[in-house]
Structures are given as structure tokens and as C-alpha cells.
Motif scaffolding. Sequence first.
Motif, mmCIF file in Angstrom:
data_model
loop_
_atom_site.group_PDB
_atom_site.id
_atom_site.type_symbol
_atom_site.label_atom_id
_atom_site.label_comp_id
_atom_site.label_asym_id
_atom_site.label_seq_id
_atom_site.Cartn_x
_atom_site.Cartn_y
_atom_site.Cartn_z
ATOM 1 N N LEU A 34 -43.029 1.242 -17.888
ATOM 2 C CA LEU A 34 -42.569 2.117 -18.953
ATOM 3 C C LEU A 34 -42.929 1.474 -20.288
ATOM 4 N N PHE A 266 -35.157 7.553 -19.522
ATOM 5 C CA PHE A 266 -36.023 6.581 -20.185
ATOM 6 C C PHE A 266 -35.192 5.547 -20.942
ATOM 7 N N TYR A 270 -35.963 1.864 -19.624
ATOM 8 C CA TYR A 270 -36.920 1.127 -20.443
ATOM 9 C C TYR A 270 -36.497 -0.329 -20.668
#
Length: 287
Positions: A34, A266, A270
Motif C-alpha cells: 500500500l 486504507f 496503510y
Amino acid sequence: MRFSGRTDLPVLVPEAVRALGRLSVPGESQPLRLTGALGVGLLVLFVASCGVAQAQSGAQGASAFAALWKWTPLLARGFLLNLAISALSMLIGTILGCLLGFGQIALSAWVRKPSWLVTQFFRNAPWLVLLFYCMYLLPFRVTVLGDSISIPGWVKATFGLSLPVMANVSEILRGAVQSIPTGQWESAASLAFTRRWTLWMVILPQCIKRMLPPWMNLYSILTMATVLASIVGVNELLTQTARALSAEDQPGLLLPFYSYDLLWFFAYCYPIARLTLHLERRYAVHD
């Protein structure tokens, strides 16, 4: 150097350490990466989709931001269930996977070969198929001391997702142990260490550093795979999103809501991905 006499220590051929980082997960050919650019792209997609939804609804319709704000508490409860499923699946899968991994490096072929077979089966089986099996083959109610107790769907989904985690953790442990040079085993044997104490005192402490990055990468993949539970009716984030969209009855809100869900995942995964990269560089083993 040739040793005389018999020893109960196995001769392990070291693997290339870099192969340990290539964690094979069904549907994933490379470890999950990511990047910040991906986050920026998701944010741009979210803002653009909200603008398009507002343009479609017109001046009289409620804005996409207002709809998202109204449904955020419900979506947050669903997302917390995703995190709970991922954490419990990872815990169960790690415990079972370590036991299975030790079975793969056992001296007895009667233990080693079945452990390898179970690992390969669950490692290569589709996650969704395992989830369906657990949802519909496990009982919906159990009787304990005369009391009937229902088993929630999220519990069965947790067990279903823990099976591929178990297999991948088993392979991570096996690869880490076999990446340790044989000189470590021979040195421990010269000090009269038993095989059990060699694993516990010498081999496993060195394996932890090598196992941690792929283990964290697996957790990130598992967290995003928890959305599969929505297919079998678990009230996680995607299920709650579908209910909110049904209540709003505005087709233009479809993309804003689902891009909003992507941002949640995310934002959670992340930092894990960045920490994984940091640990890979820090604990890199050079040939």
C-alpha cells in the motif's frame, strides 16, 4: 567436518531467505504493498464521486457528505466487526498455524506428511469456499448442559477465515526455521542441546524477526478479506453499507459510499504496511 554417532537433530537444508518474503496467498502473487499514492487516489475518487452524486441529485437533494455523515455511526459499527473478525481469525490461525508448522518440521514422517498436506490444502483453497463451508456445515445451534445456544454468523465466519491463515502461518514458520543455517543446529548439538531446546532457545528466537514482516502482511490481507463475510449475511461494513444505500434509495450514492469504505480500510491497513516495510529493511538477512 564429519560427526560420528547418532543424533536426533534433523539436517535442514537452508532455503533462500528472500523466499520467505514471497508469501503466497490465494489471489495474491506478491506481498501486499500500500502506497501513499494509492491513498491520494482513493481520496480523489471519493471527493469526485461525492461531487458527481451531488450533481445528479440536484440542488433539492441532500448532499452525499450529509448522507455519509448520517450513516457513519452504523458504518463504524460494521467496520469494528470487520476488525474484530480479523483480529480473532489472526489469533486462532496463528496458534493453529504454529502447531501445524511444527508438524511440518517434525522428525516423524507420520506427523510431517499429514501436516504438509493440510497446509497445502488450506493454503490453496479459495477463501470464499472455506467460508461457505463453515457457514453452512457448522451447526446453527448447540446444546450445552441442556441449554440451546445459537452460534452467530460472525463466529463461524471467524473460524472460516482462520483456516487459510493457519495454513499460511504454518508455511511462514516452516520457511523461517529452514532458513536458519545448519551450523546453528550443529552448534547446539555440540553443546548437548536436545532438539526441543534447540528449537526453543536457539532457532525460534532467530525466526521471529524473519516471520514478523510476512505475518503482518498476512494480517493486512486478512483484514481486507473480511468483507467476504458480507456474502454470507454477517453485519459487517459492506452489509451495513448496502442497508444504508437501500434506505437512501439514491443510485448516485453508490460510488461515494463504497469509496468511503475503501478509505476506512486504507486508513487502517496503510500504517501496518509501512511498518511491515520498515521491519523488512531492519531485519533483512543478507546471504
